[in-house]
Scaffold this motif. Structure first.
Motif, PDB file in Angstrom:
ATOM      1  N   LEU A 286       0.843  -1.199   0.000  1.00  0.00           N
ATOM      2  CA  LEU A 286       0.000   0.000   0.000  1.00  0.00           C
ATOM      3  C   LEU A 286       0.877   1.247   0.000  1.00  0.00           C
ATOM      4  CD1 LEU A 286      -1.525  -2.034   2.504  1.00  0.00           C
ATOM      5  CD2 LEU A 286      -3.306  -0.575   1.569  1.00  0.00           C
ATOM      6  N   PRO A 287       0.548   2.232  -0.835  1.00  0.00           N
ATOM      7  CA  PRO A 287       1.297   3.490  -0.805  1.00  0.00           C
ATOM      8  C   PRO A 287       0.929   4.277   0.460  1.00  0.00           C
ATOM      9  CG  PRO A 287      -0.492   3.640  -2.390  1.00  0.00           C
ATOM     10  CD  PRO A 287      -0.506   2.234  -1.858  1.00  0.00           C
ATOM     11  N   PHE A 288       1.870   5.104   0.937  1.00  0.00           N
ATOM     12  CA  PHE A 288       1.602   5.733   2.243  1.00  0.00           C
ATOM     13  C   PHE A 288       1.238   7.207   2.185  1.00  0.00           C
ATOM     14  CE2 PHE A 288       5.947   7.442   2.418  1.00  0.00           C
ATOM     15  CZ  PHE A 288       5.832   8.522   3.263  1.00  0.00           C
ATOM     16  N   HIS A 289       1.055   7.764   0.990  1.00  0.00           N
ATOM     17  CA  HIS A 289       0.852   9.216   0.900  1.00  0.00           C
ATOM     18  C   HIS A 289      -0.592   9.666   1.098  1.00  0.00           C
ATOM     19  CE1 HIS A 289       4.786   9.067  -1.005  1.00  0.00           C
ATOM     20  NE2 HIS A 289       4.310   8.257  -1.898  1.00  0.00           N
ATOM     21  N   PHE A 290      -1.488   8.740   1.346  1.00  0.00           N
ATOM     22  CA  PHE A 290      -2.894   9.133   1.376  1.00  0.00           C
ATOM     23  C   PHE A 290      -3.372   9.428   2.789  1.00  0.00           C
ATOM     24  CE2 PHE A 290      -2.305   7.076  -2.617  1.00  0.00           C
ATOM     25  CZ  PHE A 290      -3.150   7.720  -3.494  1.00  0.00           C
ATOM     26  N   SER A 291      -4.403  10.256   2.848  1.00  0.00           N
ATOM     27  CA  SER A 291      -5.099  10.539   4.101  1.00  0.00           C
ATOM     28  C   SER A 291      -6.407  11.206   3.728  1.00  0.00           C
ATOM     29  CB  SER A 291      -4.262  11.470   4.987  1.00  0.00           C
ATOM     30  OG  SER A 291      -4.153  12.737   4.377  1.00  0.00           O
ATOM     31  N   GLY A 292      -7.217  11.447   4.728  1.00  0.00           N
ATOM     32  CA  GLY A 292      -8.492  12.112   4.433  1.00  0.00           C
ATOM     33  C   GLY A 292      -9.670  11.159   4.416  1.00  0.00           C
TER      34      GLY A 292
ATOM     35  N   GLY B 118      -7.863   9.627   0.608  1.00  0.00           N
ATOM     36  CA  GLY B 118      -7.972   8.172   0.648  1.00  0.00           C
ATOM     37  C   GLY B 118      -7.498   7.653   1.983  1.00  0.00           C
ATOM     38  N   GLU B 119      -7.608   6.359   2.166  1.00  0.00           N
ATOM     39  CA  GLU B 119      -7.195   5.748   3.432  1.00  0.00           C
ATOM     40  C   GLU B 119      -5.691   5.918   3.632  1.00  0.00           C
ATOM     41  OE1 GLU B 119      -9.023   4.437   5.719  1.00  0.00           O
ATOM     42  OE2 GLU B 119     -10.801   3.527   4.804  1.00  0.00           O
ATOM     43  N   SER B 120      -5.300   6.232   4.838  1.00  0.00           N
ATOM     44  CA  SER B 120      -3.889   6.249   5.180  1.00  0.00           C
ATOM     45  C   SER B 120      -3.479   4.848   5.625  1.00  0.00           C
ATOM     46  CB  SER B 120      -3.628   7.241   6.317  1.00  0.00           C
ATOM     47  OG  SER B 120      -2.370   6.966   6.889  1.00  0.00           O
ATOM     48  N   VAL B 121      -2.421   4.338   5.031  1.00  0.00           N
ATOM     49  CA  VAL B 121      -1.975   2.994   5.416  1.00  0.00           C
ATOM     50  C   VAL B 121      -1.629   2.958   6.895  1.00  0.00           C
ATOM     51  CG1 VAL B 121       0.441   3.409   4.753  1.00  0.00           C
ATOM     52  CG2 VAL B 121      -0.413   1.079   4.874  1.00  0.00           C
TER      53      VAL B 121
END
Lengths: 71, 213, 964
Positions: free
Chosen positions: C907-913, C934-937
């Motif tokens: 999973l890429p780690f740059h997402f949040s929100g 997106g989901e934060s890992v």
């Protein structure tokens, strides 16, 4: 692979001659910047570095770009 | 007269999309319109290769041939441009283009998709060079400023080459010689014809090694 | 002549004949399915609506873009800056018209990037517009963010912090600084926290390369990249172990591919077939977290075939025989059982590295973010020491740092265990910096609770949540944490998101200082009604200052534009708070402040005056600016200037740049390279670990020294005693003698000891051996230990984790008891690992707010192998729930791909929100949410920390997934 500095000297003679007679980097930049400020004037072809068709010409900017693709 | 061409060196392209954002940035291309994009084959497996694709400014451009309103024209350096004032957004050029270059701002039936937009080789359009009208319709005119397309100038690995066709073919040939291997330049036969005169080299070797888990 | 302009469009018409529809690009597009097309087809069009209103083409809609075309006759200037994303240090020319950043031009003259940019670098101009930025100070009121004034913000936040400081001590506030700050700001923030009276401060380096810094420095002196990206062109082999440079450091690949095209062998060993692997000569898959078995597997063949560099080891390495004993336990079958690589493959890599020297080993988070990160990186160093691949051009450990200035922030910035320049926190270190700052040591001591707390390293950013949640009797400081200040740092880059939200609930105060609201704003608003403040900071394009690239070169950024909206520069915000807290006079004693803005030049000069340890002393603002103006005079392959005003300098004066600026040291391009004189950038290993150990000398053997050194054997570090013994003391000037008396090379503020040592061709830090055995670490010889959440219970028994630690960076820390509490792999049979995407950076709020980047990667996803997908009945593009032993669940798209092996989920780690399936859009300040969320890992990552540095484990944990 050639270093940046040695690249100029090892450019083939044909290409070297083709690049003669063009203005320096400073001149090219000046034209660019002026172009943004006064587009109408530029379109009329006032700058000496710009041929009448306003198309491609081997400026120092472009020569510098070509150099970086060969380093 | 120098002939403007693009060349993507697939040995170098890492699919970073620097070219794509350089284009967006320089030309203020809106969301959803992609003048340039990176295509990846064999994604995620050995043999994965990427290429940056946009309008190639073909010698015998099919878009020009099919356009019902003749909105296309070609510059002295072979850059294929078009006139948005004439374009009716029919989309024929999109079907004709071997590179999928023409873009339309909206989806929809004939006439509803808006004026076609595509790569201009950073050479603007019919309006006066560097004018506001030209910028708004077509983006920047770097060629008239003594520069080359932003995508090629900013390519992260110097994979995407743009400029005088003779010069970039030379650059590519030197690389291929140094590597002792290489591949046909993708798209050049289609875009510029005369395949015998393209920089050609032996077939590509695949990375060795396993793919074990 | 063909026609070009409107009035002359006749000739282009109808010129074309043939139609080539057969090779339609859309045809082959349909046949391929890569990361991007796969997502686009899932019908996502996030942000499209918003973006359409800004269309610049008037044929589409009327242009509104503020920068489209400024008024005629406006002032146009070109300002040279540096990309603020990764550590390659790509120069950018910003064209500014009437104060608006209108265009971005490549800098072909930069020897680091030659004008090249990745997607992020090519898009930095967007920062100059920043529609999704945090625009003014805000405060959370009844669960909604409301605009407030700067005065109100500074006063309310300041009063609350002062109250907490008074009630609970300065240690109750946790400061999270930033690797995005320039050197001067990072340095000032370090000073700021100390004057507030606390060591509870940290930044991204903790969770990025802390294990490298500690492990590598303890091996041979400095914990940094030994060579440069450019120097890869001089190598014959490159082993990428734990780096996906093509996505994380794309422009570095320019140099890597140069090397490859000149015959260097490029090898990638990774759990994933990365885009870097796609460009390699060889790729081999290993199980995540088994780098040491692989490296020892290589060393097994190297030793057995006599491929090691015996002369180098004898002269310059301590303890290799001890390592050899451990290596011999790693027979090919044991190696294969642990990491999955058969003997033939391991042998092939070993032989390629041994027979193609010099060569590099290259790593990033793949090696560092493990519970055994410090051991993994030391094993890599040992491999290179065995091969004699250190201290040479074309060979070394090329450690790719993450953020644009994470190297600099590590060097001189906000670290919990050290004052600037790795001086540590001992009394002598405090006195050194007190002298540089021109403040009284006793006053500084008075700012702290006690001398003990002043010298005790603070908590780490990876564990601040435990500083809040842990029972008070278990923590090694008086109060629990009551306030957290996120000053340029994302929360979603730290693990254990579920507990982080609990910690956020419990705090009295959360402050965000950032150009973007960051995920902190949304996460905090999800669980709180008040007690959160957001202060808009300017980006690095809105101020000037220096930054340090991964290769230790410093570059000076010019200010491109004024701070946007109501944002203020970080150093102005520091100044305003220092005034509020009442220590502005002390903090800015040597630094000119104009209209509340401290001088960055003065700040760098203060850094120069104090930071002798790592040679941040010679890079004056004047020298750096001269380099930025004369980039074209530097050679791309050597980084050295030939002629011109910087003649002989290495670009950016890579540290150590010894002594004062007046000494004109050229910087050190490749560390420990004895083939050059120290005055020309040569060096040997540091003598930092004593003179002798177990009857063996720790100093270099006779004949091993930097070129032309007057001392032709090993020697200890220089101090006033050694100088006198050597008879060199008299070479100091009287002024230098006055300052150098009783001091060593690190604390002599005159720089005289360094000057004289270098005059004699000697390295100021002595001439020692590298340590293959680091006896002060938990595993002196690096040992493989299974991750806490291991997919191999059989190997957990054989290679268990460490014993638990009762007090470690002020907190209790679990290892074995957690690892052995259950067999997690029964319920969670898949390895979960994370990593980077080229389009985004770090926590990603900044890049996901940039429409040019956001469009390229519109949704969070998980890469799963076709086997695992089919076993679970999941098809490509479907939503899945990924669940970990923390019980956190992530709703993400499934990308079914062979890129990962069966049994591994990436999973890429740059997402949040998003939070466990829910979009947090309404939790952001209005208009300031990132375009793509997106989901934060890290909502779902598990517990696990390195036993030396408290690095978090992100690379190897466990999960399962099911169709959503």
């Amino acid at each position: 692979m050639m270093s940046t500095a040695s690249k100029t000297t090892s450019t083939s003679r044909r290409k070297f001659i083709a690049t003669l007679g063009l203005g320096g980097a400073a001149a090219a930049v000046a034209v660019v910047l002026k172009g943004q400020a006064e587009p109408e004037k530029l379109a009329a072809g006032s700058a000496s570095d710009k041929p009448a068709d306003n198309g491609y010409k081997l400026t120092s900017h472009i020569r510098n770009y070509y150099r970086t693709t060969q380093v | 007269m120098a002939r403007m061409k693009f060349l993507c060196d697939a040995e170098r392209c890492i699919e970073c999309n620097g070219c794509v954002t350089a284009c967006k940035n320089e030309n203020e291309v809106p969301w959803g319109v992609n003048r340039r994009r990176v295509v990846t084959l064999n994604d995620g497996v050995p043999g994965e290769r990427s290429m940056s694709v946009a309008c190639m400014h073909c010698s015998d451009a099919p878009c020009m041939a099919v356009c019902p309103v003749d909105c296309f024209y070609k510059t002295a350096e072979g850059v294929v441009l078009h006139d948005k004032d004439l374009c009716i957004g029919c989309g024929y050029c999109f079907y004709a283009c071997p590179f999928g270059a023409p873009q339309f701002p909206q989806d929809g039936a004939f006439g509803l998709r808006g004026k076609m937009d595509k790569c201009t080789f950073c050479a603007g359009g019919p309006e006066a060079n560097g004018s506001e009208a030209e910028f708004k319709k077509y983006g920047r005119n770097r060629l008239s400023e003594g520069k080359l397309p932003a995508c090629a100038e900013m390519c992260s690995t110097k994979a995407l080459l743009g400029g005088d066709g003779d010069v970039i073919a030379d650059i590519y040939r030197t690389r291929v010689t140094r590597r002792g291997k290489g591949s046909e330049v993708w798209g050049w036969g289609t875009a510029y014809g005369r395949p015998d005169q393209q920089p050609q080299t032996p077939p590509q070797q695949q990375p060795q090694g396993g793919n074990k888990s | 002549m063909l026609l070009t302009k409107k009035f002359t469009t006749e000739m282009g018409k109808g010129a074309s004949g043939s139609k080539r529809l057969s090779r339609h690009a859309t045809g082959f597009l349909a046949a391929t399915m890569d990361r991007r097309t796969f997502l686009k087809r899932s019908g996502v069009a996030a942000g499209a609506g918003a973006a359409l209103s800004q269309l610049p083409f008037n044929m589409i809609s009327e242009a509104k873009a503020a920068d489209a075309k400024p008024a005629q006759g406006g002032e146009v200037v070109v300002r040279r800056t540096v990309c603020t994303h990764c550590s390659v240090g790509c120069a950018v020319d910003a064209v500014v018209e009437n104060g608006v950043w209108v265009r971005q031009e490549p800098v072909f003259d930069s020897p680091l990037n030659l004008g090249a940019h990745c997607a992020k670098g090519a898009s930095v101009r967007e920062h100059g517009h920043g529609e999704h930025r945090l625009k003014y100070p805000m405060k959370l009121v009844n669960g909604k963010y409301q605009k407030i004034s700067w005065d109100q913000a500074i006063n309310e936040v300041g009063d609350k912090l002062l109250a907490i400081r008074k009630e609970s001590s300065p240690e109750a506030v946790y400061w999270i600084g930033s690797s995005k700050h320039n050197n001067e700001q990072a340095y000032l923030l370090c000073k700021f926290a100390r004057m507030f009276g606390s060591n509870n401060i940290d930044h991204q380096a903790r969770i990025c390369h802390s294990t490298t810094v500690a492990g590598v420095a303890n091996t041979w002196g400095y914990g940094a990249m030994t060579n440069s990206y450019n120097d890869e062109a001089n190598s014959k082999s490159l082993l990428f172990l734990g780096s996906n440079a093509a996505e994380a450091h794309p422009v570095s690949m320019l140099h890597t591919l140069h090397a490859k095209e000149n015959g260097a062998k490029v090898i990638v060993v990774d759990p994933r077939f990365t885009r870097t692997a796609a460009k390699a000569d060889m790729f081999f898959r290993i199980r995540s977290g088994t780098d040491i078995p692989f490296i020892y597997g290589m060393l097994y063949h190297i030793f057995n075939n006599g491929w090691e560099d015996k002369e180098f080891i004898q002269a310059r390495v301590f303890g290799m025989d001890k390592v050899r004993e451990e290596v011999m336990k790693w027979t090919p079958d044991v190696v294969e059982n642990a990491c999955g690589m058969p003997e033939a493959d391991v042998l092939k890599v070993a032989e390629t590295m041994a027979k193609n020297k010099p060569g590099f080993i290259i790593w990033a988070m793949g090696q560092t973010q493990h519970t055994i990160g410090n051991a993994v990186v030391r094993a890599s160093c040992i491999l290179q020491l065995a091969l004699g691949n250190i201290g040479v051009s074309g060979g070394g450990t090329n450690i790719y740092r993450g953020h644009d200035n994470v190297q600099g922030a590590t060097d001189v910035g906000p670290n919990p265990d050290s004052l600037p320049g790795y001086y540590g926190l001992a009394e002598g270190s405090w006195k050194h910096w007190a002298a540089v700052w021109g403040v009284d040591y006793e006053w500084l001591k008075g700012r702290y609770v006690s001398k003990e707390m002043m010298e005790k390293p603070g908590m780490t950013v990876s564990r601040w949540i435990d500083g809040v949640l842990e029972k008070n009797e278990n923590i090694d400081q008086e109060p629990n944490l009551r306030a957290v200040v996120y000053w340029g740092h994302a929360p979603n880059s730290q693990t254990r998101g579920v507990e982080m939200v609990e910690a956020m609930k419990k705090l009295d105060l959360i402050v965000v200082v950032d150009p973007y609201p960051s995920a902190t704003a949304a996460m905090a608003a999800m669980v709180r009604q008040d007690g959160v403040y957001l202060l808009p900071a300017a980006t690095q394009f809105e101020c000037e200052g220096s930054c340090t690239a991964s290769n230790r070169s410093l570059q000076w950024r010019e200010k491109v534009i004024e701070p946007l909206f109501e944002s203020k520069t970080d150093h102005e915000i520091m100044y305003l708070f220092s005034k509020k807290f009442g220590f502005d006079k002390e903090m800015f004693k040597n630094i000119k402040v104009t209209n509340n803005v401290p001088s960055m030049e003065d700040s760098l000069r203060e850094i120069n005056r104090g930071t002798f340890t790592i040679g941040y002393s010679g890079q004056s603002p004047e020298r750096l600016k001269l380099h930025m103006k004369n980039m074209h005079t530097f050679d791309v392959k050597t980084l050295r200037a030939k002629g011109g005003p910087c003649d002989g300098d290495y670009f950016g004066l890579p540290w150590p740049c010894w002594g004062t600026p007046e000494l004109k040291h050229p910087g050190t391009p490749n560390l420990y390279d004895t083939s050059k004189e120290v005055k020309d950038g040569g060096l040997n290993f540091r003598a930092g670990f004593g003179i002798e150990r177990d009857g063996v000398s720790l100093l270099a053997e006779d004949g091993s020294h930097s070129k032309n050194a007057d001392l032709t054997t090993g020697y200890p570090e220089f101090d006033h005693v050694l100088l006198k013994k050597l008879g060199w003391w008299e070479e100091l000037t009287d002024a230098e003698k006055a300052k150098a008396e009783g001091k060593n090379w690190k604390t002599d503020l005159s720089g005289g000891i360094i000057r004289v040592a270098i005059k004699h061709g000697c390295a100021p830090f002595g001439n020692g051996k590298a340590r293959a055995v680091v006896w002060n670490f938990p595993d002196p010889v690096p040992l493989h230990r299974e991750p806490i959440f291991s997919p191999r219970p059989d190997l957990v028994a054989k290679y268990p984790s460490h014993d638990d630690k009762k007090v470690f960076w002020r907190l209790p820390t679990l290892y074995k008891t957690l690892q052995q509490a259950a067999d997690y792999s029964k319920d969670y049979p898949l390895i979960m690992t994370s990593g980077r995407l080229v389009e985004y950076e770090g926590g990603g709020e900044e890049t996901r707010s940039n429409p040019w980047l956001a469009e390229l990667q519109q949704e969070m996803f998980a890469e799963i192998n076709p086997k695992d997908a089919n076993d679970k009945g999941v098809r490509n593009g479907e939503y899945i729930w990924v669940e970990t032993p923390t019980k956190a669940r992530l709703k993400v798209r499934a990308q079914v791909t062979e890129r990962v092996g069966a049994g591994t989920v990436f999973l890429p780690f740059h997402f949040s929100g998003w939070w466990m399936g829910k979009d947090l859009l309404d939790k952001y300040p209005e208009g300031a949410a990132p375009i793509v969320r997106g989901e934060s890992v890290n909502t779902a990552t598990t517990y696990g920390y390195d036993a030396v540095t408290m690095m978090q484990e992100t690379k190897t944990t466990l999960c399962r997934f099911a169709k959503a």
